[in-house]
Design a protein around this motif. Structure first.
Motif: not given
Length: 356
Positions: A151-156
């Protein structure tokens, strides 16, 4: 990251005994239906009145990961995943392993569905490897190359309550550094195919610059032979294209089958210069597409990229489908790709991609 690295990162996933000159890389996005007995094992582990402890649950998780990896191998996929058997949810799983996050109970997101939305209450920090054990186990039970979705940092950041940082962008950049550290650990363990999942980008496309900056953090120092992909789904792609072409990834994994390829033309101008992982089966329907139907979908991809830059994949994770339906979709998808390769070799398919 330059396009010169595209052929090199792709060639390593071609089987040595591949029977055709053309090669369409086949893979999955990540999630897969969990065996019903695994859900029961989790319930037993949480029941204090049952003689079923964490070691028993770990054995069940290993068994499930082994089983689903074998299903992917049996379906013929070139790059496999363990179906994310150890992951409960794409944000919660990682937040539970990142210092600075805490959980305060589930939040209703739609209908009767709840999400244990975490809060960032303190500075985030890398405390323990997130996926290295998962990757090492999976590579130990298959001879196929293993892809790792993360899971990418923007979604996190976007799918969490931010109670510490000044803004979501600042939090995302801090998380990107942690993702970079995790990817370096995975690379040290031998991983050569990593997919960054950023579904939140589709819901907030104006933030594509933030995602791009995050990916710059993530790609920093990653060896050129490590294939980086970005998965984006369910959005208006015209709001992020062609800007996404500047992002430092080799491959874009896009959901297009569910929309009946209405957005295909978005990617024709300007030329799509990266690899395209094209969704060729719809994960929102239990109807199993026939091999012929999937072949037609694959050929649509040649309007965007030549065969040597096309990856064949489902639209998204297939975890909400019945397991037998998910498997049949994967099996038909691979068979369709192999038939298209033969027809390309025979000159029976005219490739007219937009970059010609």
């Amino acid at each position: 990251m330059s396009n010169r690295s595209l052929p090199e990162t792709r060639a390593q996933f071609r089987p040595k005994d591949h029977p055709t000159e053309h090669f369409l890389l086949t893979t999955v996005v990540g999630s897969y239906p969990k065996p019903k007995w695994l859900n029961r094992a989790k319930e037993l582990a949480e029941d204090d009145d049952r003689d079923f402890d964490d070691d028993d649950l770990e054995e069940a998780l290993d068994d499930a990961a082994r089983l689903i990896t074998e299903e992917h191998t049996r379906a013929g996929l070139d790059a496999v995943v363990d179906g994310e058997m150890r992951r409960n949810e794409m944000v919660e799983y990682f937040a539970d392993r990142i210092d600075g996050y805490e959980f305060n109970g589930p939040v209703k997101v739609w209908g009767h569905n709840y999400f244990d939305k975490p809060s960032v209450a303190d500075e985030v920090a890398y405390d323990e490897p997130w996926l290295v054990d998962e990757f090492e186990f999976t590579t130990g039970v298959t001879e196929r190359p293993v892809k790792v979705p993360i899971t990418g940092p923007y979604t996190l950041a976007s799918w969490s309550f931010n109670e510490h940082y000044e803004g979501e962008a600042e939090l995302a950049y801090e998380l990107a550094d942690l993702v970079n550290e995790e990817i370096n650990r995975l690379v040290e363990a031998g991983c050569r195919y990593i997919q960054i999942d950023e579904p939140a980008l589709a819901t907030t496309p104006d933030d594509h610059a933030i995602v791009g900056e995050c990916l710059e953090h993530i790609a920093d120092g990653i060896p050129e032979d490590v294939r980086l992909g970005l998965h984006v789904c369910y959005g208006d792609y015209s709001r992020i294209y062609p800007e996404i072409l500047d992002m430092p990834v080799h491959e874009y994994d896009l959901e297009l089958a569910n929309g009946d390829y209405e957005q295909l033309d978005v990617f024709k101008e300007p030329t799509f210069e990266k690899d395209l992982a094209l969704g060729v089966v719809d994960v929102h329907t239990t109807d199993v597409e026939t091999v012929e139907e999937i072949k037609e979908n694959i050929i649509k991809g040649f309007e965007i990229v030549p065969p040597e830059r096309l990856t064949v994949s489902p639209d998204c994770g297939v975890k909400l489908l019945p397991r037998e339906v998910a498997y049949q979709k994967m099996e038909n998808m691979v068979e369709a790709a192999r038939q298209v390769e033969k027809e390309l070799d025979a000159g029976e398919i005219t490739v007219g991609y937009a970059g010609q």
